[in-house]
Scaffold this motif. Structure first.
Motif, PDB file in Angstrom:
ATOM      1  N   PRO A 170       0.820  -1.224   0.000  1.00  0.00           N
ATOM      2  CA  PRO A 170       0.000   0.000   0.000  1.00  0.00           C
ATOM      3  C   PRO A 170       0.846   1.263   0.000  1.00  0.00           C
ATOM      4  CG  PRO A 170       0.144  -0.886   2.205  1.00  0.00           C
ATOM      5  CD  PRO A 170       0.994  -1.759   1.347  1.00  0.00           C
ATOM      6  N   GLU A 171       1.901   1.324  -0.781  1.00  0.00           N
ATOM      7  CA  GLU A 171       2.805   2.467  -0.733  1.00  0.00           C
ATOM      8  C   GLU A 171       2.310   3.645  -1.579  1.00  0.00           C
ATOM      9  OE1 GLU A 171       5.361   2.897   1.973  1.00  0.00           O
ATOM     10  OE2 GLU A 171       5.416   0.852   1.231  1.00  0.00           O
ATOM     11  N   GLY A 172       1.395   3.369  -2.477  1.00  0.00           N
ATOM     12  CA  GLY A 172       0.774   4.494  -3.171  1.00  0.00           C
ATOM     13  C   GLY A 172       1.295   4.793  -4.558  1.00  0.00           C
ATOM     14  N   PRO A 194       9.577  -3.043   1.528  1.00  0.00           N
ATOM     15  CA  PRO A 194       9.229  -4.257   2.291  1.00  0.00           C
ATOM     16  C   PRO A 194       8.244  -3.964   3.429  1.00  0.00           C
ATOM     17  CG  PRO A 194      11.611  -3.866   2.206  1.00  0.00           C
ATOM     18  CD  PRO A 194      10.935  -2.594   1.817  1.00  0.00           C
ATOM     19  N   GLN A 195       7.470  -2.890   3.299  1.00  0.00           N
ATOM     20  CA  GLN A 195       6.664  -2.380   4.410  1.00  0.00           C
ATOM     21  C   GLN A 195       5.918  -3.467   5.203  1.00  0.00           C
ATOM     22  OE1 GLN A 195       6.668   0.759   5.506  1.00  0.00           O
ATOM     23  NE2 GLN A 195       5.301   0.166   7.165  1.00  0.00           N
ATOM     24  N   LEU A 196       5.071  -4.230   4.503  1.00  0.00           N
ATOM     25  CA  LEU A 196       4.230  -5.177   5.249  1.00  0.00           C
ATOM     26  C   LEU A 196       5.072  -6.291   5.845  1.00  0.00           C
ATOM     27  CD1 LEU A 196       1.078  -5.308   2.952  1.00  0.00           C
ATOM     28  CD2 LEU A 196       1.613  -3.800   4.857  1.00  0.00           C
ATOM     29  N   LEU A 216      10.967  -0.987  -5.898  1.00  0.00           N
ATOM     30  CA  LEU A 216      10.635  -0.673  -7.294  1.00  0.00           C
ATOM     31  C   LEU A 216       9.322   0.092  -7.384  1.00  0.00           C
ATOM     32  CD1 LEU A 216      11.856  -3.947  -7.322  1.00  0.00           C
ATOM     33  CD2 LEU A 216      12.249  -2.994  -9.590  1.00  0.00           C
ATOM     34  N   ARG A 217       9.356   1.215  -8.040  1.00  0.00           N
ATOM     35  CA  ARG A 217       8.135   2.018  -8.211  1.00  0.00           C
ATOM     36  C   ARG A 217       8.083   2.511  -9.656  1.00  0.00           C
ATOM     37  NH1 ARG A 217       8.391   5.187  -2.294  1.00  0.00           N
ATOM     38  NH2 ARG A 217       8.678   3.233  -1.201  1.00  0.00           N
ATOM     39  N   ASP A 218       6.933   2.297 -10.269  1.00  0.00           N
ATOM     40  CA  ASP A 218       6.788   2.671 -11.675  1.00  0.00           C
ATOM     41  C   ASP A 218       6.338   4.131 -11.772  1.00  0.00           C
ATOM     42  OD1 ASP A 218       6.455   2.815 -14.355  1.00  0.00           O
ATOM     43  OD2 ASP A 218       4.974   1.217 -14.530  1.00  0.00           O
ATOM     44  N   MET A 230      17.650   1.707  -3.856  1.00  0.00           N
ATOM     45  CA  MET A 230      17.983   0.978  -2.633  1.00  0.00           C
ATOM     46  C   MET A 230      17.603   1.817  -1.422  1.00  0.00           C
ATOM     47  SD  MET A 230      19.195  -1.608  -4.109  1.00  0.00           S
ATOM     48  CE  MET A 230      19.834  -2.602  -2.763  1.00  0.00           C
ATOM     49  N   GLN A 231      16.985   1.176  -0.460  1.00  0.00           N
ATOM     50  CA  GLN A 231      16.640   1.880   0.773  1.00  0.00           C
ATOM     51  C   GLN A 231      17.246   1.147   1.957  1.00  0.00           C
ATOM     52  OE1 GLN A 231      12.987   4.432   0.916  1.00  0.00           O
ATOM     53  NE2 GLN A 231      12.063   2.419   0.724  1.00  0.00           N
ATOM     54  N   LEU A 232      17.706   1.907   2.931  1.00  0.00           N
ATOM     55  CA  LEU A 232      17.929   1.282   4.233  1.00  0.00           C
ATOM     56  C   LEU A 232      16.544   1.215   4.855  1.00  0.00           C
ATOM     57  CD1 LEU A 232      19.372   0.241   6.738  1.00  0.00           C
ATOM     58  CD2 LEU A 232      19.273   2.567   7.595  1.00  0.00           C
ATOM     59  N   ASP A 233      16.064   0.016   5.077  1.00  0.00           N
ATOM     60  CA  ASP A 233      14.714  -0.179   5.581  1.00  0.00           C
ATOM     61  C   ASP A 233      14.833  -0.740   6.996  1.00  0.00           C
ATOM     62  OD1 ASP A 233      11.945  -0.085   4.908  1.00  0.00           O
ATOM     63  OD2 ASP A 233      11.950  -2.275   5.008  1.00  0.00           O
ATOM     64  N   ALA A 234      14.105  -0.155   7.941  1.00  0.00           N
ATOM     65  CA  ALA A 234      14.267  -0.596   9.333  1.00  0.00           C
ATOM     66  C   ALA A 234      12.934  -0.584  10.056  1.00  0.00           C
ATOM     67  CB  ALA A 234      15.245   0.334  10.051  1.00  0.00           C
ATOM     68  N   GLY A 485      14.336  10.272   3.377  1.00  0.00           N
ATOM     69  CA  GLY A 485      13.568   9.097   3.775  1.00  0.00           C
ATOM     70  C   GLY A 485      12.418   9.474   4.669  1.00  0.00           C
ATOM     71  N   SER A 486      11.594   8.474   4.964  1.00  0.00           N
ATOM     72  CA  SER A 486      10.451   8.739   5.826  1.00  0.00           C
ATOM     73  C   SER A 486      10.096   7.497   6.615  1.00  0.00           C
ATOM     74  CB  SER A 486       9.257   9.193   4.990  1.00  0.00           C
ATOM     75  OG  SER A 486       8.892   8.173   4.113  1.00  0.00           O
ATOM     76  N   GLY A 487       9.311   7.717   7.642  1.00  0.00           N
ATOM     77  CA  GLY A 487       8.885   6.589   8.467  1.00  0.00           C
ATOM     78  C   GLY A 487       7.768   7.014   9.390  1.00  0.00           C
ATOM     79  N   SER A 488       7.310   6.075  10.200  1.00  0.00           N
ATOM     80  CA  SER A 488       6.206   6.381  11.108  1.00  0.00           C
ATOM     81  C   SER A 488       6.103   5.341  12.210  1.00  0.00           C
ATOM     82  CB  SER A 488       4.880   6.422  10.336  1.00  0.00           C
ATOM     83  OG  SER A 488       4.630   5.173   9.726  1.00  0.00           O
ATOM     84  N   GLY A 531       9.012   2.456  12.313  1.00  0.00           N
ATOM     85  CA  GLY A 531      10.146   2.214  11.421  1.00  0.00           C
ATOM     86  C   GLY A 531      10.470   3.393  10.534  1.00  0.00           C
ATOM     87  N   PHE A 532      11.377   3.106   9.624  1.00  0.00           N
ATOM     88  CA  PHE A 532      11.898   4.177   8.779  1.00  0.00           C
ATOM     89  C   PHE A 532      12.571   3.564   7.564  1.00  0.00           C
ATOM     90  CE2 PHE A 532      14.765   7.608   7.528  1.00  0.00           C
ATOM     91  CZ  PHE A 532      13.869   8.648   7.576  1.00  0.00           C
ATOM     92  N   ALA A 533      12.645   4.342   6.489  1.00  0.00           N
ATOM     93  CA  ALA A 533      13.438   3.907   5.332  1.00  0.00           C
ATOM     94  C   ALA A 533      14.090   5.130   4.711  1.00  0.00           C
ATOM     95  CB  ALA A 533      12.549   3.223   4.309  1.00  0.00           C
ATOM     96  N   PHE A 534      15.364   5.013   4.358  1.00  0.00           N
ATOM     97  CA  PHE A 534      15.958   6.133   3.609  1.00  0.00           C
ATOM     98  C   PHE A 534      16.700   5.673   2.373  1.00  0.00           C
ATOM     99  CE2 PHE A 534      20.414   5.957   4.574  1.00  0.00           C
ATOM    100  CZ  PHE A 534      20.596   5.728   5.927  1.00  0.00           C
TER     101      PHE A 534
HETATM  102  N1  ASP Z   1       7.919   2.065   3.604  1.00  0.00           N
HETATM  103  C1  ASP Z   1       8.145   3.470   3.736  1.00  0.00           C
HETATM  104  C2  ASP Z   1       8.818   3.983   2.465  1.00  0.00           C
HETATM  105  O1  ASP Z   1       9.345   3.202   1.697  1.00  0.00           O
HETATM  106  C3  ASP Z   1       9.051   3.808   4.860  1.00  0.00           C
HETATM  107  C4  ASP Z   1       8.501   3.458   6.201  1.00  0.00           C
HETATM  108  O2  ASP Z   1       7.409   3.930   6.557  1.00  0.00           O
HETATM  109  O3  ASP Z   1       9.190   2.730   6.920  1.00  0.00           O
HETATM  110  O4  ASP Z   1       8.854   5.174   2.221  1.00  0.00           O
END
Ligand code: ASP
Length: 589
Positions: A170-172, A194-196, A216-218, A230-234, A485-488, A531-534
């Protein structure tokens, strides 16, 4: 370690201390200059640098031949030393040359910053990579990856790999899809993030997850955006927002220090509201002034209709009072295109302490109004003032864009201004057609506790527009005006989640179809998590001093999304289409 079975040293390694040593170097012929009838200078290059070799009978050596040169290290005479090259005090003599591979002439010069068309560079990326700048950038990238990993691991994060073939997230953004052969008519989506899965890891007790994840986003490509990145995803369990900000700050600080040697110190925070009011942006570039200044109260009683607006703000452009009329007309057109009713410009005249403003609208303003606006904006003779009067969001947005247009330095200039922007709104807007709020993030973002009552009021029949006041526990990291990056904090409680779904008009069945597996998982005990991703590409670009992320990606796509090297995207064989149960429609344009 540079020595191998074929070489004793690398091409950037030899110094005066090696004089007298018998060595073997391997690399590409970077240049050949005739020295005398038989002797030639051959510059041998690898990723570490260049060594000058004095070769007898080098006439058949061409540029980019791959050779092994064995010889003796000799000190150059003082007049032949080259202080611009690390190996400039020595050269190789008595050389034996072994050609390991011949080479055709490359289609562009490899020795300096190439002006070559980017499509050609990407068509021959393997040659482009030989250039010192690309070598350096890819090594900066590797350093960033390694610093990020070690900082995350030191903080107890566990690397977990999540799948590439998934159901839509659901990233939009728009998904890339992959047809299923075994289930014709069904498709996988490639992950937008990898949100979910990372949230499922929290339900699974991983506690602290991280991954340097391919996403990947089109979406349309730009200088700072590729289809795949590439994102650091946490993600972290049993935490609040401040724990995530601390962990990510530590990693960003450590990484910047590992690459540049500089400690940026604590990363400061600014609320989303403040960013809007002062910079007219949710990704404020704080490297330069020209902040938005509040002028509304000055015009509370004004006779000038255009300034009888909910919000009047201005920016001061130092020393730009001589901006031409055509440029000012152009700025006015832009302001209108960006949504403002108009733009008022003023040239500041007079002398320090007694400034006057010259403007087509000056005659509609009282002397007190002019004096007060000049004082509030700290105007000095020679400045240009730009004012917008409109609804508050429009005023901020338009002045924010004008500020960037007129003052923004190149993204790589002036060091790194790293900021957290916190307290983002939960909803971006209200869709007037459906009367529903549009979420600013994904629907699992936790509202701010203090604003929870507004949600209850709206659900009980209150004005839906009040939802725009609801803050979320969402945060962005911004560097030099780039959103890094962003997170919540996520909603882990079913009662809050169902309220949000109700507001968004996502019915139970719908929610179940889209994210049923996550909601199911939450029924089995979800810890509070956040979490967060940048973006690793963007961070690497900034640290490498590049404006364009393609310069720090080994094999990027062009702006039109193609790869001139491999020909992707390409046609599929009819047999492959058949196997996948696909039939192509004729192109629509
Ligand atoms: N999944 C979000 C993004 O890719 C980051 C997050 O909320 O952890 O922007």
């Amino acid at each position: 370690m540079t020595s191998t079975s074929l070489r004793t040293h690398s091409c950037g390694e030899l110094r005066l201390e090696h004089v007298g040593a018998a060595v073997s170097l391997c690399g590409w012929v970077s240049a050949r200059r005739e020295h005398s009838q038989h002797l030639a200078f051959v510059d041998l290059r690898d990723h570490t640098g260049i060594t000058q070799c004095v070769v007898d009978g080098a006439s058949d050596l061409r540029g980019e031949y791959v050779v092994r040169i064995s010889g003796t290290v000799v000190a150059r005479g003082p007049e032949h030393r080259n202080p611009n090259v690390a190996t400039g005090e020595i050269e190789l003599h008595d050389c034996t040359v072994e050609v390991l591979a011949t080479a055709e002439a490359p289609p562009f010069r490899l020795d300096d910053r190439v002006e070559t068309d980017e499509t050609i560079r990407l068509r021959y990326r393997y040659l482009d990579l030989r250039r010192a700048e690309m070598q350096r950038n890819l090594r900066v990238r590797a350093k960033v990856n390694s610093a990020v990993r070690s900082a995350m691991e030191q903080q107890g994060f566990v690397e977990v790999e999540t799948p590439m073939l998934i159901a839509s997230t659901p990233e939009g953004a728009r998904d890339f899809v992959v047809p299923s052969r075994l289930k014709p008519g069904s498709f996988y989506a490639l992950p937008q993030s990898p949100q979910l899965f990372k949230q499922l890891c929290m339900v699974g007790g991983i506690d602290r997850y991280y991954q340097i994840a391919r996403c990947l986003r089109d979406e349309d490509l730009r200088a700072d955006r590729q289809f795949e990145f590439m994102q650091l995803d946490a993600e972290m369990s049993f935490v609040t927002q401040s724990d995530v900000l601390d962990a990510i700050s530590t990693t960003v600080r450590h990484t910047i220090q590992a690459v540049t040697g500089n400690d940026i110190g604590e990363i400061p925070q600014m609320t989303w509201r403040e960013a809007q009011e002062r910079y007219g942006s949710d990704k404020p570039d704080v490297r330069f002034g020209m902040e938005l200044v509040e002028l509304t109260s000055i015009f509370a009683e004004t006779g000038f209709n255009a300034f009888k607006a909910p919000c009047v703000k201005g920016i001061r452009v130092p020393g730009a009072g001589d901006t031409s009329r055509s440029r000012l007309d152009d700025l006015t057109d832009r302001a209108k295109r960006w949504g403002a009713k108009g733009l008022v410009w003023m040239r500041v005249k007079g002398e320090a302490g007694h400034v006057e403003v010259e403007s087509p609208v000056a005659k509609f303003l009282s002397e007190a109004e002019c004096a007060s606006l000049a004082a509030t904006l700290d105007a000095e003779p020679g400045d240009l003032l730009l004012l917008v009067a409109d609804e508050r969001p429009t005023t901020c947005h338009v002045l924010g864009l004008l500020r960037l247009e007129l003052g923004r330095p190149p993204v790589t200039d002036g060091g790194l201004a790293v900021w957290w922007v916190v307290d983002f709104p939960l909803f971006e807007s209200i869709d007037e057609a459906t009367g529903r709020p549009v979420p600013a993030h994904h629907p699992f973002t936790m509202p701010n506790d203090e604003d929870a009552s507004i949600i209850d009021e709206v659900l009980a029949g209150g004005d839906v527009h009040r939802l725009l006041e609801v803050r979320s526990q969402a945060y962005d990291l911004v560097i030099n005006g780039w959103e890094l990056g962003s997170g919540s904090v996520r909603i882990h409680r079913p009662d809050i989640q169902s309220k949000i779904f109700r507001l968004l008009g996502i019915g139970e069945e719908d929610a179940h179809e889209k994210f049923g597996f996550l909601l199911d998982a939450f029924r089995y005990g979800a810890p509070p998590h956040a979490g967060f991703a940048f973006g690793m590409d963007r961070l690497t670009a900034l640290l490498a001093g590049e404006e364009n992320i393609r310069e720090v990606i080994a094999f990027p796509k062009t702006q039109t999304g193609s790869d001139p090297l491999t020909g992707a995207p390409s046609d599929l064989d009819p047999a492959q289409l058949h196997e996948l149960g696909l039939r192509l429609l004729p192109p629509t344009s």
